[in-house]
Design a protein around this motif. Structure first.
Motif, short mmCIF file in Angstrom:
data_model
loop_
_atom_site.label_atom_id
_atom_site.label_comp_id
_atom_site.label_asym_id
_atom_site.label_seq_id
_atom_site.Cartn_x
_atom_site.Cartn_y
_atom_site.Cartn_z
N ASP A 200 0.68 -1.55 -0.21
CA ASP A 200 -0.44 0.47 -0.10
C ASP A 200 0.62 1.15 0.09
O ASP A 200 0.64 2.08 0.14
N ASP A 201 2.05 0.96 0.45
CA ASP A 201 3.40 2.71 0.02
C ASP A 201 2.73 3.33 -1.22
O ASP A 201 2.34 2.15 -2.63
N LEU A 202 2.94 4.16 -1.69
CA LEU A 202 3.24 5.11 -3.38
C LEU A 202 4.27 5.04 -3.86
O LEU A 202 5.69 5.04 -3.15
N LEU A 203 4.77 4.66 -4.92
CA LEU A 203 5.42 5.05 -6.18
C LEU A 203 5.43 6.12 -6.32
O LEU A 203 4.67 5.75 -7.59
N VAL A 204 6.03 7.08 -6.45
CA VAL A 204 5.75 8.22 -7.30
C VAL A 204 6.45 8.36 -7.85
O VAL A 204 8.09 8.55 -7.99
N GLY A 205 6.33 8.94 -9.49
CA GLY A 205 7.67 9.24 -10.24
C GLY A 205 7.71 10.95 -10.30
O GLY A 205 6.57 11.54 -9.32
N SER A 206 8.75 10.51 -11.31
CA SER A 206 9.15 12.80 -11.22
C SER A 206 9.75 12.75 -12.51
O SER A 206 11.20 12.51 -13.12
N LEU A 207 9.71 13.67 -13.39
CA LEU A 207 10.52 14.28 -14.12
C LEU A 207 11.83 15.11 -14.04
O LEU A 207 13.10 15.11 -14.53
N LYS A 208 11.45 16.18 -13.53
CA LYS A 208 13.12 17.39 -12.81
C LYS A 208 14.00 16.10 -12.10
O LYS A 208 15.09 16.22 -12.51
N ALA A 209 13.02 15.64 -11.61
CA ALA A 209 14.53 14.90 -10.08
C ALA A 209 14.51 13.84 -10.84
O ALA A 209 15.44 13.40 -10.00
N SER A 210 13.62 13.35 -12.21
CA SER A 210 14.29 11.53 -12.12
C SER A 210 14.00 10.78 -10.55
O SER A 210 15.72 9.56 -11.16
N THR A 211 13.50 11.00 -10.35
CA THR A 211 13.13 10.06 -9.08
C THR A 211 11.37 9.10 -9.09
O THR A 211 10.88 9.76 -9.17
N LEU A 212 12.10 8.08 -8.75
CA LEU A 212 10.89 6.83 -8.44
C LEU A 212 10.77 7.25 -6.75
O LEU A 212 12.10 6.52 -6.37
N TYR A 213 9.71 7.98 -5.89
CA TYR A 213 9.87 7.45 -4.50
C TYR A 213 9.41 7.07 -4.42
O TYR A 213 7.62 6.31 -4.81
N ARG A 214 9.51 6.52 -3.16
CA ARG A 214 8.40 4.97 -1.83
C ARG A 214 8.06 6.05 -0.57
O ARG A 214 8.70 6.48 0.38
N LEU A 215 6.90 6.32 -1.00
CA LEU A 215 6.49 6.97 0.80
C LEU A 215 5.16 6.18 1.17
O LEU A 215 4.24 5.59 0.77
N ARG A 216 5.65 6.08 2.78
CA ARG A 216 4.23 5.47 3.45
C ARG A 216 3.78 6.26 4.02
O ARG A 216 4.44 7.68 4.87
N ILE A 217 2.40 6.03 4.07
CA ILE A 217 1.53 7.25 4.65
C ILE A 217 0.59 6.66 5.10
O ILE A 217 -0.43 5.05 5.53
N GLU A 218 0.59 7.23 6.80
CA GLU A 218 -0.30 6.61 7.26
C GLU A 218 -1.42 7.77 8.21
O GLU A 218 -0.41 8.58 8.81
N ASN A 219 -2.69 7.06 8.35
CA ASN A 219 -3.17 8.12 8.86
C ASN A 219 -3.24 9.20 8.31
O ASN A 219 -2.83 11.20 8.73
N ASN A 220 -3.40 9.52 6.71
CA ASN A 220 -2.73 11.57 6.51
C ASN A 220 -0.82 11.81 6.67
O ASN A 220 -1.57 13.07 6.59
N ARG A 221 -0.83 11.29 7.07
CA ARG A 221 0.57 11.66 7.30
C ARG A 221 1.89 10.37 6.40
O ARG A 221 1.45 9.74 6.84
N LEU A 222 3.07 11.61 6.46
CA LEU A 222 3.65 10.57 5.54
C LEU A 222 5.13 10.26 6.82
O LEU A 222 5.34 10.92 7.77
N VAL A 223 5.27 9.21 6.85
CA VAL A 223 5.85 8.49 8.10
C VAL A 223 7.51 8.33 7.72
O VAL A 223 8.31 8.15 7.85
N GLU A 224 7.34 7.96 6.36
CA GLU A 224 8.33 6.78 5.01
C GLU A 224 8.61 7.88 4.45
O GLU A 224 8.10 7.20 3.02
#
Length: 231
Positions: free
Chosen positions: A167-191
């Motif tokens: 259930d983590d978010l995998l988010v792409g980006s153009l300028k940063a050329s980065t694939l982020y993995r974000l963990r959100i719990e209770n509407n808050r970024l925790v990792e």
């Protein structure tokens, strides 16, 4: 725009509003909004701004509007467990966002943003248009990216190859050329973790039926499709 399903036979459609600023808060126009229909194309009568056909103006889209005040939606997806809709949204100079999309809510653009205009000055579009509503009446981003990496599409991880990413978010980006993995719990970024960086502009990321993560990268005039596998 992007398309997303919520698992309950509803289809969500994002339509950008970068150059239609005067229409983003006019609910009878499609711009700068996320729309909700059924998967057969009909419109649910429990949409927040539903108006009966005989009462709505010609060409009005007010009956399909789910949320409004969006700038440039780059990604849209339904949570694999609860079906809740999230989006990635590109800001101006700064102010890229990840939003939890809620029924009937105002997401603030162009009156409120954490970004600046491209010339470095404060965004004045909303004030110039005469928009006047308190920030308390808007939904603030769950994640703000400032400086902006130019977020692109994203997906929720729901594969079997990386069970610790469930259930983590995998988010792409153009300028940063980065694939982020974000963990959100209770509407808050925790990792937050950078999975790929500096190989090219990441246009898209998706889960395959085989449980692996697939990433579309752009390299100058060409591109490639990558598959992420465990070590």
């Amino acid at each position: 725009g992007r398309l997303a399903f919520d698992g309950s036979r509803h289809l969500y459609i994002s339509i950008g509003g970068k150059n239609t600023y005067d229409k983003l808060h006019q609910l009878d126009t499609p711009f700068g909004k996320i729309h909700r229909v059924r998967d057969d194309g009909t419109v649910p009568e429990d949409n927040p701004f539903w108006v009966a056909p005989e009462e709505r103006p010609a060409a009005s889209t007010i009956h399909t509007v789910w949320s409004y005040g969006h700038r440039t939606g780059q990604g849209l997806d339904g949570h694999p467990t609860n079906g809740e809709i999230w989006n990635t949204e590109m800001g101006p100079r700064g102010g890229d966002e990840i939003n939890h999309i809620l029924e009937g809510q105002n997401y603030g653009w162009p009156l409120y943003t954490n970004g600046l205009d491209y010339n470095g000055e404060e965004i004045s579009i909303g004030k110039d248009l005469g928009l006047d509503f308190p920030i308390e009446d808007t939904v603030l981003p769950v994640v703000d990216f400032t400086p902006a990496p130019a977020v692109s599409n994203f997906t929720f991880h729901h594969g079997t190859k990386f069970p610790e990413w469930r259930d983590d978010l995998l988010v792409g980006s153009l300028k940063a050329s980065t694939l982020y993995r974000l963990r959100i719990e209770n509407n808050r970024l925790v990792e937050q973790e950078k999975l790929i960086t500096a190989f090219g502009r990441i246009r898209d990321v998706a889960m395959g039926d085989d449980g692996f993560v697939y990433v579309a990268l752009e390299h100058n005039e060409t591109g490639s499709l990558w598959r992420i596998v465990p070590e």
